[in-house]
Design an enzyme around this catalytic site. Structure first.
Site, PDB file in Angstrom:
ATOM      1  N   GLY A  35       0.781  -1.462  -0.042  1.00  0.00           N
ATOM      2  CA  GLY A  35      -0.100   0.080  -0.560  1.00  0.00           C
ATOM      3  C   GLY A  35       1.147   1.451   0.456  1.00  0.00           C
ATOM      4  O   GLY A  35       1.836   0.758   0.159  1.00  0.00           O
ATOM      5  N   GLY A  37       0.448   5.511   0.857  1.00  0.00           N
ATOM      6  CA  GLY A  37      -0.429   6.029   1.252  1.00  0.00           C
ATOM      7  C   GLY A  37       0.130   7.762   1.413  1.00  0.00           C
ATOM      8  O   GLY A  37       1.855   8.438   1.130  1.00  0.00           O
ATOM      9  N   PHE A  39       1.656   8.923   4.100  1.00  0.00           N
ATOM     10  CA  PHE A  39       2.569   9.242   4.976  1.00  0.00           C
ATOM     11  C   PHE A  39       3.873   8.711   4.592  1.00  0.00           C
ATOM     12  O   PHE A  39       4.536   8.684   4.701  1.00  0.00           O
ATOM     13  CB  PHE A  39       1.831   8.717   6.452  1.00  0.00           C
ATOM     14  CG  PHE A  39       1.207   7.100   5.668  1.00  0.00           C
ATOM     15  CD1 PHE A  39       1.987   6.292   5.896  1.00  0.00           C
ATOM     16  CD2 PHE A  39      -0.773   7.268   5.288  1.00  0.00           C
ATOM     17  CE1 PHE A  39       1.381   5.020   5.453  1.00  0.00           C
ATOM     18  CE2 PHE A  39      -0.888   6.017   5.244  1.00  0.00           C
ATOM     19  CZ  PHE A  39       0.205   4.989   5.237  1.00  0.00           C
ATOM     20  N   GLY A  40       3.741   7.789   3.438  1.00  0.00           N
ATOM     21  CA  GLY A  40       4.918   6.855   3.630  1.00  0.00           C
ATOM     22  C   GLY A  40       4.000   5.805   2.477  1.00  0.00           C
ATOM     23  O   GLY A  40       2.742   5.517   2.378  1.00  0.00           O
ATOM     24  N   ALA A  41       4.748   4.239   2.787  1.00  0.00           N
ATOM     25  CA  ALA A  41       4.330   2.915   2.216  1.00  0.00           C
ATOM     26  C   ALA A  41       4.425   2.013   3.058  1.00  0.00           C
ATOM     27  O   ALA A  41       4.878   2.507   4.375  1.00  0.00           O
ATOM     28  CB  ALA A  41       5.816   2.445   0.954  1.00  0.00           C
ATOM     29  N   VAL A  42       3.570   0.793   2.683  1.00  0.00           N
ATOM     30  CA  VAL A  42       3.179   0.354   4.102  1.00  0.00           C
ATOM     31  C   VAL A  42       3.623  -1.542   3.519  1.00  0.00           C
ATOM     32  O   VAL A  42       3.488  -1.814   2.185  1.00  0.00           O
ATOM     33  CB  VAL A  42       1.654   0.108   4.172  1.00  0.00           C
ATOM     34  CG1 VAL A  42       1.076  -1.536   5.294  1.00  0.00           C
ATOM     35  CG2 VAL A  42       0.833   0.821   4.702  1.00  0.00           C
ATOM     36  N   LYS A  57       4.404   0.316   8.691  1.00  0.00           N
ATOM     37  CA  LYS A  57       4.950   1.637   7.642  1.00  0.00           C
ATOM     38  C   LYS A  57       5.288   2.646   7.808  1.00  0.00           C
ATOM     39  O   LYS A  57       6.113   2.618   9.415  1.00  0.00           O
ATOM     40  CB  LYS A  57       3.376   2.100   8.892  1.00  0.00           C
ATOM     41  CG  LYS A  57       2.827   3.341   8.318  1.00  0.00           C
ATOM     42  CD  LYS A  57       1.465   4.341   8.080  1.00  0.00           C
ATOM     43  CE  LYS A  57       1.723   4.642   9.516  1.00  0.00           C
ATOM     44  NZ  LYS A  57       0.175   5.753  10.331  1.00  0.00           N
ATOM     45  N   ASP A 151     -10.713  10.469  11.072  1.00  0.00           N
ATOM     46  CA  ASP A 151     -10.214  10.092   9.465  1.00  0.00           C
ATOM     47  C   ASP A 151     -10.533   8.761   9.636  1.00  0.00           C
ATOM     48  O   ASP A 151     -10.364   7.722   8.938  1.00  0.00           O
ATOM     49  CB  ASP A 151      -8.513  10.181   9.103  1.00  0.00           C
ATOM     50  CG  ASP A 151      -7.710   9.915   8.981  1.00  0.00           C
ATOM     51  OD1 ASP A 151      -9.107  10.567   7.630  1.00  0.00           O
ATOM     52  OD2 ASP A 151      -7.109  10.233   8.159  1.00  0.00           O
TER      53      ASP A 151
END
Length: 333
Positions: A35, A37, A39-42, A57, A151
């Site tokens: 994933g 986002g 914020f960064g990657a998962v 994350k 959120d």
């Protein structure tokens, strides 16, 4: 600059204890990106110490907003360490490596948003009720601790392989006593966050509004006003009457639940604790309702991927068949 920010922060024992001193690249193997986002990657990964699968994350804290990102990471880790509930994704530690924080969490099958992507048939009402009930239990726990998620949406509701519903992503979370900021995902934001005159304080009812929008998102596959850009949507959320479920096929209890969540005046919205007693959530349903749903989505995903592979194979064979005579003629020449 960045190394100075981190080094100075870690001199504080209270901050230093938030992070493991172990090298995450040695602790976790088989990393596979699942994933992405803002914020960064998962990543999917395996813990070599326990052999358990985990989700990681990875959040960078470099660039122009290095200090802001670093402080955000500290805030999120501090919060996660205090949470323990069956409907909150389990926190397993945080590591630092090359200007990135590795936030290690319990691995889940995916989000409700992922589920909707592969499960093409509309969800049954009891399936929606099971998902919302689990998310609401996690919310009620947060609210009982004077915390706000800020959120709530299908993308932040995760499902475990065993069918447990988990709230995730606490990057926007706040203590209710200091919640004033304009934060969240636009189409799910409550009117009072959007209007926020003179930084007036709001409370946990903002999560109840977002949960109502999430009900519509799951039932109709997208939140209200999703076709509009974020700024236009924010304006209309404050001006229009509250959104409702569009189809008349949904039951009265479901429609009433959504209506209760989407009262524009937060004083008219029930608390998360009170909503747990709503008839929409209390109707009987099989205990396997979420696992059955996951299995169907898994089968649908496999079917889609198999069809995609077959189409690619046919295309390659077709290209080879057409190129064959020309290639042989060119070789003879």
């Amino acid at each position: 600059m960045l190394s100075t920010i981190q080094a100075q922060s870690l001199k504080d024992p209270e901050i230093a204890e938030l992070f493991s001193k172990e090298d995450p690249e040695k602790r976790f193997t088989n990393l596979r990106k699942v994933g992405q986002g803002g914020f960064g990657a998962v990543f999917f990964a395996r813990d070599v110490h326990t052999n358990n699968v985990v989700a990681i994350k990875r959040m960078p804290y470099s660039g122009k907003k290095a200090m802001e990102r670093w402080q955000g990471i500290i805030k999120e880790v501090r919060l996660l360490r205090t949470l323990k509930h069956p409907n909150i994704v389990e926190y397993k530690g945080c590591y630092l490596r090359e200007h990135r924080a590795w936030l290690v969490m319990q691995y889940c099958s995916g989000s409700v948003s992922d589920l909707l992507e592969f499960h093409k048939m509309p969800l049954q009402e009891m399936e929606i009720a099971a998902i919302i009930h689990g998310a609401l239990q996690g919310l009620a726990y947060l609210h009982s601790r004077a915390m706000i998620h800020r959120d709530i949406k299908a993308g932040n509701i995760l499902l475990t392989p065993r069918g447990r519903v988990k709230l995730a992503d606490f990057g926007f979370a706040s203590m209710a006593s200091s919640a004033k900021s304009f934060v969240g995902t636009p189409h799910w934001m409550s009117p009072e966050i959007i209007l926020g005159r003179n930084e007036e304080q709001y409370d946990s009812k903002v999560d109840v509004w977002s949960l109502g929008i999430t009900c519509i998102e799951i039932a109709e596959r997208e939140p209200p006003l999703f076709a509009m850009n974020a700024m236009r949507a924010l304006y209309l959320i404050t001006r229009n009457n509250p959104p409702t479920l569009q189809s008349n096929e949904w039951s009265s209890p479901f429609r009433n639940f959504v209506e209760s969540c989407l009262q524009k005046n937060p004083k008219d919205r029930p608390t998360s604790k009170k909503l747990l007693k709503h008839p929409f959530l209390l109707r009987e349903r099989p205990t396997t309702v979420v696992t059955d749903l996951l299995q169907r989505a898994k089968e649908e995903k496999k079917r889609v991927l198999d069809n995609l592979r077959n189409r690619k194979t046919k295309k390659v064979l077709s290209q080879e068949a057409h190129q064959g005579p020309a290639a042989e003629a060119q070789e003879e020449s």
